[in-house]
Design an enzyme around this catalytic site. Structure first.
Site, mmCIF file in Angstrom:
data_model
loop_
_atom_site.group_PDB
_atom_site.id
_atom_site.type_symbol
_atom_site.label_atom_id
_atom_site.label_comp_id
_atom_site.label_asym_id
_atom_site.label_seq_id
_atom_site.Cartn_x
_atom_site.Cartn_y
_atom_site.Cartn_z
ATOM 1 N N HIS A 68 4.842 13.270 -8.035
ATOM 2 C CA HIS A 68 5.343 12.136 -7.248
ATOM 3 C C HIS A 68 6.734 12.464 -6.708
ATOM 4 O O HIS A 68 7.534 13.122 -7.378
ATOM 5 C CB HIS A 68 5.397 10.867 -8.103
ATOM 6 N N SER A 82 4.567 2.496 1.480
ATOM 7 C CA SER A 82 4.647 1.162 2.088
ATOM 8 C C SER A 82 3.301 0.595 2.543
ATOM 9 O O SER A 82 3.232 -0.139 3.528
ATOM 10 C CB SER A 82 5.653 1.156 3.248
ATOM 11 N N GLY A 112 8.653 3.001 -0.413
ATOM 12 C CA GLY A 112 9.550 1.922 -0.811
ATOM 13 C C GLY A 112 10.504 1.494 0.294
ATOM 14 O O GLY A 112 11.466 0.778 0.030
ATOM 15 N N LYS A 161 5.231 2.183 -11.231
ATOM 16 C CA LYS A 161 6.552 2.808 -11.402
ATOM 17 C C LYS A 161 7.263 2.192 -12.615
ATOM 18 O O LYS A 161 6.616 1.794 -13.577
ATOM 19 C CB LYS A 161 7.373 2.701 -10.108
ATOM 20 N N GLU A 209 9.351 10.805 -6.502
ATOM 21 C CA GLU A 209 10.480 10.389 -7.349
ATOM 22 C C GLU A 209 10.706 11.390 -8.478
ATOM 23 O O GLU A 209 11.837 11.609 -8.913
ATOM 24 C CB GLU A 209 10.248 8.962 -7.851
ATOM 25 N N ASN A 235 0.541 2.290 -8.406
ATOM 26 C CA ASN A 235 1.587 2.940 -9.192
ATOM 27 C C ASN A 235 2.679 1.913 -9.458
ATOM 28 O O ASN A 235 3.448 1.575 -8.570
ATOM 29 C CB ASN A 235 2.120 4.144 -8.390
ATOM 30 N N GLU A 266 2.145 11.339 0.403
ATOM 31 C CA GLU A 266 3.153 10.283 0.440
ATOM 32 C C GLU A 266 4.407 10.803 1.139
ATOM 33 O O GLU A 266 5.251 11.453 0.507
ATOM 34 C CB GLU A 266 3.527 9.845 -0.983
HETATM 35 O O1 G3P Z 1 3.102 6.173 -5.518
HETATM 36 C C1 G3P Z 1 3.136 5.121 -4.608
HETATM 37 C C2 G3P Z 1 4.347 5.076 -3.821
HETATM 38 O O2 G3P Z 1 5.279 6.053 -3.991
HETATM 39 C C3 G3P Z 1 4.446 4.219 -2.654
HETATM 40 O O3 G3P Z 1 5.358 3.241 -2.968
HETATM 41 O O4 G3P Z 1 6.325 1.006 -2.804
HETATM 42 O O5 G3P Z 1 6.114 2.465 -0.773
HETATM 43 O O6 G3P Z 1 4.076 1.480 -1.783
HETATM 44 P P1 G3P Z 1 5.506 1.959 -2.018
#
Ligand code: G3P
Length: 249
Positions: A95, A211, A171, A13, A97, A11, A165
């Site tokens: 998602h 993450s 993130g 983003k 976000e 993703n 998630e």
């Molecule tokens: O959709 C993937 C996501 O929200 C995870 O983000 O940067 O933590 O891998 P990240």
């Protein structure tokens, strides 16, 4: 237990420029990816066409969002039909976000999922609890309620991949431990068994996001109910994303 085909989504983003995306695509095109893994990347809308025209067919393309119905007078929105026209066959919905930054609710997300599926777009359906919900012992309640909203809206789970998630892991560099993830994945599978069917529970991929990187993926991938990953930050680096794809066990 059935071994489900591993699924890894990237993703991207709201990141990238024409130049950085062209570099990422060329890294992905030259990466060696295990054959028995479904690999999907989700570029920002404006780069879908560029990616579709330059990325190997080995990797499928997803959108990061879609409109709830047919296009028309909906300023700023992108319809499922337009996504299909650009060569997308997946869409990420629910998602965190979109839920927590933009304010989309369960019902709205459910409608989007139902419409996308009705038009032949496959859905990566995201669920996950906030830190304060986990701390209050509400992780399962929150995930099950989000699952119920999808289940109430979708006629079939054939073209749905569930992405767990945990919001506190997104993130933040704070990955869920393999045990924390496995515990929720098995609970979600059990929820599907009780509330949809045993068949759907055994066939639906439940992937982990939050993450994930090249160093923590293989421990996570060993967990019985982790059928792949949805990767944010680390999916912007072609070689590292390939390591994650190849963590299939
Ligand atoms: O959709 C993937 C996501 O929200 C995870 O983000 O940067 O933590 O891998 P990240």
């Amino acid at each position: 237990l059935l071994c489900l085909q591993f699924f890894v989504g990237g993703n991207w983003k709201c990141n990238g420029t024409k130049d950085s995306i062209s570099k990422l695509v060329s890294d992905l095109n030259s990466a060696k990816l295990e054959a028995d893994v479904d690999v999907v990347v989700a570029p920002p809308f404006v780069y879908l066409d560029q990616v579709k025209n330059s990325l190997t067919d080995r990797i499928e393309i997803s959108a990061q969002n879609s409109w709830i119905g047919k296009g028309g007078a909906f300023t700023g929105e992108i319809s499922v039909e337009q996504l299909k026209d650009t060569g997308c066959n997946w869409v990420i919905l629910g998602h965190s976000e979109r839920r927590h930054v933009i304010g989309e609710d369960d019902q709205f997300i459910g409608k989007k999922a139902a419409y996308a599926l009705s038009q032949g777009l496959k859905v990566i359906a995201c669920i996950g609890e906030l830190l304060q919900e986990r701390e209050a012992g509400k992780t399962f309640d929150v995930c099950f309620q989000q699952m119920k909203a999808f289940a109430d809206a979708v006629p079939s789970w054939d073209d749905v991949v569930v992405a767990y998630e945990p919001v506190w892991a997104i993130g933040t560099g704070k990955v869920a431990t393999p045990q924390q993830a496995q515990e929720v994945h098995i609970a979600v599978r059990d929820w599907l068994k009780k509330n949809v069917s045993a068949e759907v529970a055994s066939k639906t991929r439940i992937i982990y996001g939050g993450s994930v990187n090249g160093s923590n993926c293989s421990e996570l991938a060993k967990q019985e109910d982790i059928d792949g990953f949805l990767v944010g930050g680390a999916s912007l680096k072609g070689p590292e994303f390939a390591v994650i794809v190849n963590s299939v066990t």
